[in-house]
Design an enzyme around this catalytic site. Structure first.
Site, PDB file in Angstrom:
ATOM      1  CE1 TYR A   1     -27.180 -16.920  -3.825  1.00 55.66           C
ATOM      2  CE2 TYR A   1     -29.448 -16.907  -3.024  1.00 55.66           C
ATOM      3  CZ  TYR A   1     -28.526 -16.655  -4.022  1.00 55.66           C
ATOM      4  OH  TYR A   1     -28.949 -16.123  -5.211  1.00 55.66           O
TER       5      TYR A   1
ATOM      6  CB  SER B   1     -31.336 -13.426  -4.238  1.00 56.41           C
ATOM      7  OG  SER B   1     -32.140 -14.546  -3.962  1.00 56.41           O
TER       8      SER B   1
END
Length: 304
Positions: free
Chosen positions: A140, A116
């Site tokens: 995250y 990501s």
């Protein structure tokens, strides 16, 4: 080629499965259906309802003997990672390690991993290339970046080939209105319910929005190319939230009500990718511009 797709009933994974089948590959899906939908899959497709943390993943890979694994399954909500960092790490880090161990034991040739843009944190320069320093702002971001190092280690130690994609903001058909980068899905959900859109800040913050089918094409292309590569996957186009709203208004023919609120702590102001590397390595281009992708998505949800 037989390819096992984790998260293959989900937003991005189901599009990857579709394109694998179109290209003549065999597909096997593992998904716990926490956000995925079995209806996205062909009924004759081998499907295992299973979490990647489940010990049974080893049995599945042993029985199916895939040539490659495309790893899309993840905990993808930044807010959830902050509220439950242990749960986030169990899925994104430990789940990936369990998958890598099964790949090693059963002779899988290659893993393709969905990382990501969150691993970069606040950009030090734009556009962001693959050499940009990594400074994630949330659990995250950390839990998506850490498996990259494990994957490289498994390559060095065990010869497991890999391609790592660092996704920009993926949008399109089948996306659920939450999770990292789901602003377009959230906006469409509110449009369908005749609710005002909420923007934190002045709306001039920018992101790189890439249509899901372009992401799927890159993953399929990586089965034959990009070994040992870590690649930014986006469009290289810098789009503000205000411009996003204007494009949605143009397509839908509706004036959208927008409520502006205070900036959220930790939000990144500007972010978009340099995609020269992925274009060169995979001989790939993002062929869907924002207006085309939004039109397809709005039409799918009955918003046109």
């Amino acid at each position: 080629m037989k390819v096992l797709v984790t998260g293959g009933a989900g937003f991005i994974g189901s599009h990857i499965v579709d394109q694998l089948l179109e290209k003549g590959h065999q597909a096997v899906v593992v998904d716990n259906l926490s956000t995925g939908e079995e209806e996205y899959l062909r009924p004759d497709l081998p499907f295992y309802r299973m979490d990647i943390q489940d010990e049974g993943i080893d049995r599945v890979i042993g029985e199916e003997q895939p040539d490659a694994v495309i790893h899309q399954a993840a905990q993808s909500q930044v807010t959830r990672s902050i509220e439950d960092p242990l749960g986030d790490a169990r899925t994104n880090i430990l789940g990936t390690i369990r998958l890598l161990e099964s790949c090693r034991r059963h002779g899988v040739a290659k893993i393709i991993y969905a990382s990501s843009a969150a691993i970069y944190g606040n950009p030090q320069y734009l556009p962001i290339d693959e050499q940009h320093p990594l400074s994630p702002l949330s659990p995250y971001g950390i839990s998506k970046g850490t498996p990259e190092e494990y994957i490289r280690a498994y390559h060095s130690l065990h010869g497991l080939s890999f391609t790592i994609f660092r996704y920009a903001n993926v949008y399109g058909i089948r996306q659920v209105p939450h999770g990292e980068g789901a602003v377009i899905s959230i906006f469409i959900d509110r449009l369908l319910r005749d609710l005002p859109l909420t923007i934190h800040g002045d709306g001039e913050q920018t992101r790189d929005y890439i249509y899901v089918e372009d992401v799927a094409r890159a993953n399929v292309a990586a089965l034959a190319r990009g070994d040992g590569e870590t690649l930014n996957l986006g469009t290289g186009v810098n789009t503000s939230l205000n411009d996003l709203v204007k494009t949605m208004e143009k397509i839908s023919g509706r004036k959208l009500e927008v409520n502006y609120g205070p900036n959220r702590p930790g939000d990144i102001k500007y972010s978009y990718f340099n995609i020269d590397r992925v274009k060169s390595v995979l001989n790939w281009d993002p062929i869907t511009d924002l207006e085309t992708g939004l039109t397809r998505t709005l039409d799918f949800y009955g918003a046109l």
